[in-house]
Structures are given as structure tokens and as C-alpha cells.
Design an enzyme around this catalytic site. Structure first.
Site, PDB file in Angstrom:
ATOM      1  N   ARG A   1      -5.628   1.321 -13.191  1.00 44.37           N
ATOM      2  CA  ARG A   1      -3.887   1.864 -12.641  1.00 44.37           C
ATOM      3  C   ARG A   1      -3.523   0.835 -12.413  1.00 44.37           C
ATOM      4  O   ARG A   1      -3.619  -0.026 -11.647  1.00 44.37           O
ATOM      5  CB  ARG A   1      -3.829   2.524 -10.987  1.00 44.37           C
ATOM      6  CG  ARG A   1      -2.941   3.188 -10.869  1.00 44.37           C
ATOM      7  CD  ARG A   1      -3.205   4.070  -9.858  1.00 44.37           C
ATOM      8  NE  ARG A   1      -3.337   5.531 -10.229  1.00 44.37           N
ATOM      9  CZ  ARG A   1      -4.030   6.256  -9.434  1.00 44.37           C
ATOM     10  NH1 ARG A   1      -4.432   6.053  -8.426  1.00 44.37           N
ATOM     11  NH2 ARG A   1      -3.585   6.758  -9.873  1.00 44.37           N
TER      12      ARG A   1
ATOM     13  N   ARG B   1     -10.744  -4.455 -14.091  1.00 45.79           N
ATOM     14  CA  ARG B   1      -9.729  -5.307 -14.086  1.00 45.79           C
ATOM     15  C   ARG B   1     -10.018  -6.446 -14.411  1.00 45.79           C
ATOM     16  O   ARG B   1     -11.232  -7.291 -13.675  1.00 45.79           O
ATOM     17  CB  ARG B   1      -9.195  -5.286 -12.649  1.00 45.79           C
ATOM     18  CG  ARG B   1      -8.169  -4.078 -12.085  1.00 45.79           C
ATOM     19  CD  ARG B   1      -8.029  -4.095 -11.022  1.00 45.79           C
ATOM     20  NE  ARG B   1      -7.749  -2.244 -10.536  1.00 45.79           N
ATOM     21  CZ  ARG B   1      -6.751  -1.660 -10.279  1.00 45.79           C
ATOM     22  NH1 ARG B   1      -6.049  -1.969 -11.061  1.00 45.79           N
ATOM     23  NH2 ARG B   1      -7.213  -0.720 -10.543  1.00 45.79           N
TER      24      ARG B   1
ATOM     25  N   ASN C   1       1.197  -0.925   0.053  1.00 47.41           N
ATOM     26  CA  ASN C   1      -0.221   0.675  -0.096  1.00 47.41           C
ATOM     27  C   ASN C   1       1.123   1.280  -0.031  1.00 47.41           C
ATOM     28  O   ASN C   1       0.559   1.986  -0.608  1.00 47.41           O
ATOM     29  CB  ASN C   1      -0.723  -0.419   1.276  1.00 47.41           C
ATOM     30  CG  ASN C   1      -1.975  -0.880   0.833  1.00 47.41           C
ATOM     31  OD1 ASN C   1      -2.505  -1.582   0.011  1.00 47.41           O
ATOM     32  ND2 ASN C   1      -2.983  -1.655   2.160  1.00 47.41           N
TER      33      ASN C   1
ATOM     34  N   HIS D   1     -15.235   2.468 -14.635  1.00 45.59           N
ATOM     35  CA  HIS D   1     -15.332   2.209 -13.545  1.00 45.59           C
ATOM     36  C   HIS D   1     -16.146   0.926 -12.848  1.00 45.59           C
ATOM     37  O   HIS D   1     -15.852   0.390 -12.649  1.00 45.59           O
ATOM     38  CB  HIS D   1     -14.835   3.164 -12.763  1.00 45.59           C
ATOM     39  CG  HIS D   1     -14.369   2.414 -11.383  1.00 45.59           C
ATOM     40  ND1 HIS D   1     -15.139   2.434 -10.193  1.00 45.59           N
ATOM     41  CD2 HIS D   1     -13.119   1.932 -11.039  1.00 45.59           C
ATOM     42  CE1 HIS D   1     -14.216   1.643  -9.338  1.00 45.59           C
ATOM     43  NE2 HIS D   1     -13.656   1.361 -10.074  1.00 45.59           N
TER      44      HIS D   1
ATOM     45  N   HIS E   1     -15.565  -3.469   0.564  1.00 47.04           N
ATOM     46  CA  HIS E   1     -15.116  -3.321  -1.180  1.00 47.04           C
ATOM     47  C   HIS E   1     -16.749  -2.477  -1.683  1.00 47.04           C
ATOM     48  O   HIS E   1     -16.417  -1.654  -2.522  1.00 47.04           O
ATOM     49  CB  HIS E   1     -14.054  -3.804  -2.714  1.00 47.04           C
ATOM     50  CG  HIS E   1     -13.767  -3.085  -3.691  1.00 47.04           C
ATOM     51  ND1 HIS E   1     -14.846  -3.667  -4.626  1.00 47.04           N
ATOM     52  CD2 HIS E   1     -13.329  -2.809  -3.658  1.00 47.04           C
ATOM     53  CE1 HIS E   1     -14.419  -3.124  -5.734  1.00 47.04           C
ATOM     54  NE2 HIS E   1     -13.015  -2.259  -4.729  1.00 47.04           N
TER      55      HIS E   1
END
Length: 720
Positions: free
Chosen positions: A410, A380, A46, A440, A597
Site C-alpha cells: 500500500r 518495501r 497516520n 508480506h 514492529h
């Protein structure tokens, strides 16, 4: 009108406090030992990303003379100073955790990192053979002298800085040896669960790399480079894939923003590294100084400890769990389309099986002769997954398959470029998103010819279509045949693959079109209801709360009498509990076994409650610079499940941390009361549909009064 900066918490410092909570899990003896090592590893990776993106961005602002001041009022220079101070404190905690607690405790269980000086003759011979056969052929020693300039040091690579003496000339030399990522970091040598770090194996054999030289010593170091993606495109550019490929390549040579050295590195070597790396810096970037050099413990790149955390020692790891098949999908003789057509299906990962639900939806659609088209967004994904296989098989069977792959995800840009080309090779129509916006959203649209006509089946999720993260991230997903949702998704896909300025949608909240305004209207509606003495409450669960406009609306709602519970895992720039401003707002963060999440939004709405979920946090980028989708949960029979999940989070007294108005977090403690652990409860029931402790059992430190959300929202608050 902008608020007083004192009412906002700085974004970067709030993120550091989130990472501090992650590090705390490594200290917590209630967690099993290898899980604690896992959290320490996550803390390290992180922090790497934080420097590559956030710290690097602040440095670039300073270099460019951009004095952008966020809502909290801190200048970039002030932020960097505060970051440096807090990171130094956290790094010291990390060192203490690893060397004073974790490694000694692991050694008690037979798991040990061993130095070369601790090996016997036979073990030395075994590692010498390994070095000769597997390591030596891979290494490339790079000398630094007038004929050999200082070598390029790649981002996050671990290196040995070697001090060499030439006995013939008497000259002192410096060389760099890169520790190859293609080899394991932790090398076994014969003792079960004991390993030697690869850099020590290399260091003990440096004579083979520099024959005839005297090795005076070596130390490990590591650099961090700016790694965000900047697209040098104009409106005339029409090949986004080529632009991103070029940007990814150029990113390798971006400026250094941090230099890590092991403790005990000689001062002259530290000075040499800084001087040589400074020569490598672009002239417009800030100079590297001693403050950019971070001294760690004996080991660098602690993210690699994740491999050790996965050792097969069941007593030291969390008990494995098996995701369940949602009850609506257990009848294997029945088509998943029949089940969805009968009623909406809401799934909660990782507790509900991702393969049995989302992958089943796509793999069935790929081979179903009645399916005409499949459209999907991919932000992703993971490896050669069932989802990618389903898309390619569907295309080969002649179905219309269109996939929007976000090339700007990213650190996944290269992976996504590979999948884009793979899918194109099988005849899939691939779009690359919009240069000014990241796509996204997580959505699938399947068009099928049913017996009564053409019907659209949809999946909307809060998480990526990634089988790996679906086992460790908590996310919601909706499988529905709702005509309104299907029609909205059709419009969204047409906008992504074609040309459109559509801003109105039937039921979905879509960014950047209508999401900000819709959420603003709902928060203001709760405030108006509270002022009118009607039931009013907001519960919002998200990864990050940063948007200053939304924070201001929440402050105003609190002042109007709305009780607001915010479950914010990471960054939170709102200050709760300020008298007269936010005294009706509570903020908690839940950190534990699974990464929280899911984004869920609850509005009491005068007793006619509304529930939404999807891919968007309340951040400026999600509202204004990304394509996002939030869906209502239209089937009210599903509401008790989601309300039970939110109740469980709010009542947590094991994994929850309370945010104070000064920006500090305090972990809740059950004391003598029953433990309410969100993740443990969800492992027993994926929605937390278990009796919660009553009010007298839980109490103030659990911040829950024992009433279900729906019951609370049906009664006006005392101050209304």
C-alpha cells in the site's frame, strides 16, 4: 461459535486510540521538544491514511448497501458516527498541543513560524525575490467560471481558495491555486531557524497571478480521497504489473472522503467547496455533507512539520545513537557465511546494525564466487539501496537471482514497479506475487557451494529490507544455515514463482498454508497444560490483534488458567480483565522513540519453551490473505536474549500503556520506583540484558514480579 459482540473492541476505534497515544507523546514534557513535534506530525500522517483507507472503506460499504457487521457488532453507519466524534476530540487536542504548547515553546528556543505581517522591509524583499524566481514559474492559477469548470483537486494536496473581484464587471470570482509539493513548505528568510509557510508567501503575492483583479481574500483547504488499491482482474489476467499500474492511475480520481479547511473560512466558501466537490463525486458514492468538512487551525497538512522536527538543534532532539555490529560479525577477516555456519545469528534492529548484518549478507553473497543463487522477497525497500545494488551485481556476475516484489504494498506501488523494472533490466528474474495474496514475508535464501557440498543460507525477518526504517523500527532478524529452514524457504520460493498448493512445511509457520492452525494448536496446548497443572504461559508481541478466532482461543486459554501477556502496539480488539473471561490476560502498548514492529511469540510448553518470530500479526489478513513466514528460534542458546527483551517490555513503566476492559488505555507511571523504559534500556543493550528492578521495587503498576520468563514458566501458577 461466535462470541458475544460486547467481548470485542471495534477495530477502527482501537486504531484511533493508538493514534491518541501517539499524540500524547507530543504533549509529554519528558520528550525533547523537536521529538514532540515529530509525534504530532506522525499523528497527522497516520490520520490521513486512516481516512484514505478505513473511513473510505466504511463509506463504500454504506454506498453499496453492504451491512457487514464485525465481531464487535457495530454497523458501518455506527462506526462512522463514532469515528467522527472521536476524531473531532483528537483534532481539538492536536490544535491545543501545537498552538498552546509546541509553537510557544519552540519560539523560546529561537524556532518560529512567522507570518508575512511580521517581516521587515528587507525580509519582504528577500521573499519577493524568492517568489519571483522559484515559486511564480511553478504556479498555475485555475479560475472557476462558466468557461472554466472546477478543477480536479489531487489527494492530500494543499490549495488556496482565492476570492477575486473584477473591478470592471463587478463580478465575484473563485480560483484555486495549488501549493506545489516540489517546493519546500517552510521558507527561510534570513533569521536562523525561522520560516514562513509557503502558502503565505503565495498568498501575499496573489496579485501577480491575477493582475488587474482585486483579491478579496484566500483560505487554505485540502482534500482526502479514497486511496486503497482495488484490482480489477480475473483468473485469466496474466499481467499483474499492468493491472496495478492502471489501478494506481485510477486511484487518483477516487472519491473525496474528507475536506479540511483552515479555521475562519467564510461560510459561503465552505458551501462552494462542498458543492463543487460533490459534483466531482462518483454518483454511487455518498454525498459530501458539512460533517465531512473538518475545520483545523491556521495550518493544514501538519505532516510537513516532520521537516522542522529534523532541524539540527541537538539539545531539542534525542541523543543520536550508533547501531552496533553483532559480536558474531565483528571479525572482518572472516566470511559471514563461516559465522552463520558456525551458529545461528539473531539480530535486533535498530540497535544491531542493519548494514553490518543484513546488507552484509547480501552484498557478500553478490560477489562470492561460490554463491550460485539468491532468492528474496521485497515488500518495501528504500531508494538506491545496497540491497538493490547487490541484487543487480549478482545478476551481472551470472548468478541466478530471483526477486518477488510485492506490487500491492500500500502506497509503495509506484516505487515497487520502478524497482521491478530496474531489476529486470539487469537480468534479475522478477515475480510479482499472487493476485489474491499479498507477499508480506521478509525472507532471503542464498544457495552456496561450500567445501562439503551445497548449502542453503537464510535470513528471515520481521521488518522490511529498508535501510531507513531499519533505523527507527524495532525488528528481529535470523541468519541461519538450518537445513530445515532452508528447505522450507526453497518450497516457499518455488510456490511464489511457480505453481504449488503445498500446505505442509518442516518447521516454518507459513500463511495461508499452516500458520493459523499451528498457532491455534499452540494456544490450545497451553490451555490443556494449565488444566493439567503443568507450566503454561503465553507472551505475544505484535502490531495488531484483530482475528476473532484467535481472540476466542486466548479467552478460552485464560479461563483454563493460562497467564497471558500481550504486547500490542496498535489495534487490539480483545478486552482484557473481564472476570471469568479474560482475567488472566494483560495487554500493554508501548509507544516511544522507536516504532515497535517486531512480532514475537512465546509459549511455555510445560517447561520446554518455544519461541517464534516473523512478519505476521494476529489479523485475518495475515492468516488468510497474505504470504507470511514465522520461524522458530531453534538455537536455545538464543532464547535468553529474546526472553530478556520480552521481560523488558512487560516491566516497562515509562512507555507502556495498560488496556482496560472498556477499551481505554492508561499510561503507566513509575512513581517512586525505578524507571524501566524499554527503548532506553535497549539502547544500552540491544536485548535488554540488564538487571530489572526487583518485585518490591517495581510493583503492580509495572506488572512484573522480577522473575525471568523462563523461571516463571517452569513453575505452575497458583491456580493450576
Amino acid at each position: 461459535m461466535p462470541l458475544d459482540p460486547s467481548l470485542y473492541i471495534n477495530r477502527e476505534l482501537s486504531w484511533l486510540e493508538f493514534n491518541a497515544r501517539v499524540l500524547h507523546e507530543a504533549f509529554d514534557p519528558r520528550n525533547r521538544l523537536l521529538e514532540r513535534l515529530k509525534f504530532l506530525s506522525i499523528f497527522s500522517t497516520n490520520l490521513d491514511e486512516f481516512y484514505m483507507v478505513r473511513v473510505a472503506g466504511l463509506r463504500r460499504q454504506i454506498a453499496a448497501g453492504v451491512q457487514h457487521v464485525p465481531s464487535d457488532g457495530m454497523t458501518p453507519t455506527e462506526q462512522l458516527a463514532a469515528i467522527t466524534k472521536r476524531v473531532a476530540e483528537l483534532m481539538e487536542q492536536q490544535r491545543k498541543c501545537l498552538y498552546d504548547f509546541l509553537l510557544p515553546e519552540l519560539e523560546q528556543h529561537g524556532i518560529k513560524l512567522v507570518g508575512m505581517n511580521e517581516l521587515n522591509h528587507e525580509e519582504w524583499q528577500r521573499l519577493d525575490h524568492f517568489f519571483e524566481t522559484d515559486v511564480f514559474p511553478v504556479l498555475t492559477p485555475l479560475a472557476v467560471d462558466p468557461g472554466h469548470p472546477f478543477p480536479y483537486i489531487s489527494n492530500l494536496s494543499l490549495s488556496l481558495a482565492v476570492q477575486i473581484h473584477d473591478p470592471e464587471t463587478g463580478a465575484s470570482r473563485f480560483a484555486r491555486v495549488k501549493v506545489p509539493k516540489s517546493l519546500p513548505r517552510w521558507i527561510p528568510f534570513g533569521r536562523p531557524n525561522q520560516f514562513v509557510p509557503l502558502e503565505q508567501v503565495i498568498g501575499a503575492n496573489l496579485g501577480a497571478l491575477f493582475p488587474g483583479m482585486v483579491i478579496r481574500g484566500f483560505n487554505t483547504f485540502r482534500v482526502t480521497r479514497y486511496s486503497d488499491l482495488e484490482l480489477a482482474h480475473s483468473d485469466e489476467d496474466d499481467d499483474l504489473l499492468t493491472i496495478i499500474e492502471e489501478s494506481v492511475f485510477q486511484r487518483r480520481f477516487a472519491e473525496v472522503v474528507r475536506v479540511e479547511v483552515e479555521r475562519g473560512t467564510p461560510p459561503d466558501l465552505r458551501e462552494l467547496l462542498l458543492a463543487e466537490l460533490l459534483e466531482d463525486q462518483p454518483p454511487e458514492m455518498p454525498a459530501l455533507t458539512e460533517s465531512d468538512l473538518v475545520e483545523t487551525g491556521p495550518l493544514l497538512d501538519l505532516g510537513d512539520l516532520m521537516w522542522l522536527a529534523t532541524l539540527d538543534v541537538p539539545a531539542l532532539r534525542d541523543t543520536p545513537f550508533v547501531p552496533v555490529t553483532p559480536p558474531e560479525l565483528k571479525d572482518s577477516s572472516r566470511s559471514i557465511f563461516d559465522a552463520i555456519r558456525e551458529k545461528d545469528i539473531l539480530v535486533h534492529h535498530p540497535f544491531d546494525s542493519f548494514p553490518a548484518s543484513v546488507e552484509n549478507f547480501l552484498t557478500t553473497a553478490a560477489v562470492d564466487p561460490n554463491v550460485l543463487a539468491i532468492k528474496m522477497t521485497l515488500y518495501r525497500t528504500s531508494g538506491d539501496t545496497a540491497i538493490v545494488q547487490a541484487l543487480t551485481e549478482a545478476a551481472q556476475r551470472g548468478k541466478q537471482v530471483a526477486v518477488l516484489i510485492e506490487l500491492q504494498a500500500r502506497f509503495d506501488e509506484v516505487n515497487n514497479i520502478t524497482w521491478a523494472r530496474t531489476l529486470e533490466g539487469f537480468g534479475v528474474h522478477v515475480a510479482y506475487g499472487l493476485p489474491g495474496l499479498k507477499t508480506h514475508t521478509k525472507t532471503v535464501l542464498v544457495v552456496r557451494r561450500d567445501s562439503d557440498g551445497i548449502r542453503r543460507y537464510s535470513h528471515i525477518g520481521s521488518g522490511n529490507y529498508n535501510q531507513h526504517t531499519a533505523r527507527i523500527y524495532t525488528d528481529l532478524g535470523l541468519l541461519t544455515a538450518s537445513p530445515l529452514i532452508g528447505a522450507d524457504l526453497t518450497d516457499i520460493f518455488n510456490a511464489l514463482t511457480g505453481f504449488s498448493r503445498q500446505s505442509d512445511y518442516r518447521t516454518l509457520l507459513v500463511a495461508p498454508a499452516n500458520m493459523r492452525q499451528r498457532f491455534t494448536d499452540m494456544v490450545k496446548r497451553e490451555a490443556a497444560n494449565a488444566r493439567a497443572g503443568k507450566p503454561a504461559r503465553i507472551i505475544a508481541k505484535m502490531n495488531a490483534l484483530v482475528d476473532p478466532e484467535m481472540i476466542q482461543h486466548l479467552y478460552e486459554a485464560s479461563q483454563a488458567g493460562v497467564d497471558i501477556d500481550l504486547i500490542v502496539r496498535g489495534i487490539c480488539c480483545l478486552r482484557p480483565g473481564i472476570p471469568g473471561v479474560s482475567d488472566r490476560i494483560k495487554v500493554i502498548s508501548i509507544v516511544g522513540r522507536f516504532l515497535e514492529h517486531s512480532r514475537i511469540y512465546y509459549f511455555a510448553n510445560n517447561g520446554d519453551e518455544e519461541l517464534y518470530f516473523g512478519s505476521a500479526d494476529w489479523m485475518p489478513r495475515n492468516f488468510d490473505r497474505r504470504v507470511e513466514v514465522i520461524t522458530p528460534i531453534e538455537d536455545r542458546s538464543l532464547h535468553p536474549r529474546v526472553c530478556a527483551l520480552l521481560e523488558t517490555c512487560v516491566a516497562d513503566n515509562r512507555q507502556a500503556w495498560d488496556l482496560a476492559s472498556d477499551g481505554t488505555y492508561t499510561q503507566r507511571k513509575p512513581g517512586t520506583r525505578p524507571v524501566v523504559s524499554t527503548h532506553e534500556r535497549l539502547l544500552l543493550n540491544s536485548w535488554g540484558l540488564l538487571p530489572l528492578p526487583s518485585a518490591h521495587e517495581n510493583g503492580a503498576d509495572g506488572s512484573h514480579d522480577g522473575q525471568p520468563i523462563a523461571a516463571q514458566s517452569a513453575v505452575p501458577t497458583s491456580s493450576s
